[in-house]
Design a protein around this motif. Sequence first.
Motif, PDB file in Angstrom:
ATOM      1  N   SER A 163       0.831  -1.209   0.000  1.00 18.72           N
ATOM      2  CA  SER A 163       0.000   0.000   0.000  1.00 18.72           C
ATOM      3  C   SER A 163       0.863   1.256   0.000  1.00 18.72           C
ATOM      4  O   SER A 163       0.560   2.238  -0.701  1.00 18.72           O
ATOM      5  CB  SER A 163      -0.926  -0.009   1.213  1.00 18.72           C
ATOM      6  N   ASN A 164       1.940   1.236   0.770  1.00 17.99           N
ATOM      7  CA  ASN A 164       2.851   2.391   0.797  1.00 17.99           C
ATOM      8  C   ASN A 164       3.501   2.610  -0.571  1.00 17.99           C
ATOM      9  O   ASN A 164       3.652   3.754  -1.023  1.00 17.99           O
ATOM     10  CB  ASN A 164       3.924   2.189   1.866  1.00 17.99           C
ATOM     11  N   PRO A 170       7.032 -11.156 -12.613  1.00 19.35           N
ATOM     12  CA  PRO A 170       6.281  -9.912 -12.432  1.00 19.35           C
ATOM     13  C   PRO A 170       4.911 -10.171 -11.813  1.00 19.35           C
ATOM     14  O   PRO A 170       4.249 -11.165 -12.125  1.00 19.35           O
ATOM     15  CB  PRO A 170       6.147  -9.378 -13.857  1.00 19.35           C
ATOM     16  N   THR A 171       4.513  -9.284 -10.925  1.00 21.34           N
ATOM     17  CA  THR A 171       3.202  -9.340 -10.292  1.00 21.34           C
ATOM     18  C   THR A 171       2.554  -7.964 -10.418  1.00 21.34           C
ATOM     19  O   THR A 171       3.163  -6.958 -10.069  1.00 21.34           O
ATOM     20  CB  THR A 171       3.321  -9.727  -8.802  1.00 21.34           C
ATOM     21  N   ILE A 172       1.332  -7.934 -10.909  1.00 22.32           N
ATOM     22  CA  ILE A 172       0.586  -6.679 -11.022  1.00 22.32           C
ATOM     23  C   ILE A 172      -0.265  -6.528  -9.771  1.00 22.32           C
ATOM     24  O   ILE A 172      -1.019  -7.436  -9.417  1.00 22.32           O
ATOM     25  CB  ILE A 172      -0.300  -6.666 -12.276  1.00 22.32           C
ATOM     26  N   VAL A 173      -0.125  -5.388  -9.090  1.00 20.42           N
ATOM     27  CA  VAL A 173      -0.857  -5.144  -7.846  1.00 20.42           C
ATOM     28  C   VAL A 173      -1.907  -4.066  -8.076  1.00 20.42           C
ATOM     29  O   VAL A 173      -1.602  -2.980  -8.593  1.00 20.42           O
ATOM     30  CB  VAL A 173       0.093  -4.719  -6.713  1.00 20.42           C
ATOM     31  N   ILE A 174      -3.140  -4.375  -7.698  1.00 24.31           N
ATOM     32  CA  ILE A 174      -4.278  -3.464  -7.850  1.00 24.31           C
ATOM     33  C   ILE A 174      -4.649  -2.911  -6.477  1.00 24.31           C
ATOM     34  O   ILE A 174      -4.831  -3.675  -5.521  1.00 24.31           O
ATOM     35  CB  ILE A 174      -5.493  -4.198  -8.452  1.00 24.31           C
ATOM     36  N   SER A 175      -4.777  -1.579  -6.378  1.00 23.49           N
ATOM     37  CA  SER A 175      -5.041  -0.966  -5.070  1.00 23.49           C
ATOM     38  C   SER A 175      -6.192   0.033  -5.099  1.00 23.49           C
ATOM     39  O   SER A 175      -6.298   0.871  -4.201  1.00 23.49           O
ATOM     40  CB  SER A 175      -3.776  -0.267  -4.554  1.00 23.49           C
ATOM     41  N   SER A 176      -7.060  -0.040  -6.094  1.00 22.28           N
ATOM     42  CA  SER A 176      -8.221   0.858  -6.133  1.00 22.28           C
ATOM     43  C   SER A 176      -9.473   0.072  -6.479  1.00 22.28           C
ATOM     44  O   SER A 176      -9.406  -0.964  -7.157  1.00 22.28           O
ATOM     45  CB  SER A 176      -8.024   1.982  -7.156  1.00 22.28           C
TER      46      SER A 176
END
Length: 502
Positions: free
Chosen positions: A56-57, A74-80
């Motif tokens: 998150s940071n 590779p890893t795609i991170v979704i935060s919304s």
Amino acid sequence: MDFLNITWIPLIIALVISTLVMRKSRKTPNLPPGPTPLPIIGNLHIISHLPHRGISNLAQKYGPIMTLYFGSLPTIVISSSQLAEKVLKTQDHIFASRPLMGDDNHSLSPQKVAFAPHGPYWKFMRKIIIQELLSPKRLKSFESLRAQEVFAMIRSILHKANSDRAVDVTAEVGFLTNNIICIMSFGKKCDEAELGGKVFKEVLEEVLFLAAGFNYGDYIPLLGWIDLQGIRRKQAQLTNIFHTFMEQIIDQHIERRKNGNNLEYEDFVDVLLSLSEDESMEIKITRGHIKNVTYDLLAAATDTSGGILEWAMSELIRNPSAMKKAQEELDSFVGKNRLVQESDLPQLQYLQSVVKETLRLYPQAPLLLPHFSVENTTVGGYEIPQMTQILVNAWAIGRDPSAWEEATEFKPERFMGSQIDIKGQSFEMIPFGSGRRVCPGIGLAMSMVQLGLAQLLHCFDWSLPHKLDMSEAYGITLPRAVHLHAIPIPRLPLHLYQPKAP
């Protein structure tokens, strides 16, 4: 060539290959932004011991969609919430699969349902779980069991309250959820069952702890055979313990069924054994299926439901006005001359709001389970290559200040009259995921959590023996760093705490 030189060979090979893999993936046009990875370890060095917080940071700097490297992968991170909806709803058919993690040396066979790739096997087994094990009718058949175990917890707390000392609330709610799930699964409690010198709950906690860790062999395959962290060795030991235990359980159920000694209700093993006798099933149910389905249910329901309960109690104890509102609602609707029943729960709107607010702040799978792209696509204007791991940070989404006023504050009132749900349709909070991979056990979790919380608040007032520590511990779920201890004070007539005469 001495041993030191031999052990450096795979490390050097891994370094070369990981560098080539990262260079290739980073050449993908328009890949989401992210921090520069190091060879072999990628970005693992900048992710904190609480990955949901560390990620998150990083999202504050790189945005709500970013690329991280776990090892060379590779890893795609979704935060919304907006992008989560794109992944879990709009393009659910592309992201409904799971990445393959590790090898099968420590796995029960056939595959566990939670981590099975999207396909015919997963669809069949999920249908069995939803229609046969976790259907409303099946859950209703266990209603008296849940009431009995919640009452047993209340009696245990009352006994300890008489000695005027703090009660380990974390332990009490942990035993509650463990007992309920074990009885539903096996027809008996497992807290005293010996498995390789350990009690059942300890084995399950060890399994979940190991599952939470980053196994470098999952992300750096050439290092997998070395097992630097000893994770696979430990997983193999725990799997053998669980395998032996389940073999005994299945044999006992088969023997009991032969003798016609039926229980008042069918537990999950009974149901699955019945299905194994159905020759018309498109997939033959075997012992392996029974073990894996049972394992998934135990792992998914025990720690998570207990965790929701302890975080709810933690927040209510440190927010006395919210606790008072919940108790006033209980007193108004239920009164003080009887105990809460499951049939009361739909009328307890503030109590339900407390649970929702707890799930918003403390989703028990903060990064959900990983998703996997089965084809090339785009999300948020960025390219997502085929066979890429996707993580959705449900913890960050539930605390997004653009979606929630006073996002980090515990305010159950925000859900009074709100249409936001917890079942994956409202992407402002997705504690159970969404889409095809949404958790099938929402109904079971809510029945245990709401009844347990209602009884704890209705039967007792609570005070703290010392300052409350709200820090989190490392885990695949979201455990407290230290157990919640609180002093219970009975608030109902004492005869209500006594077991009814048969």
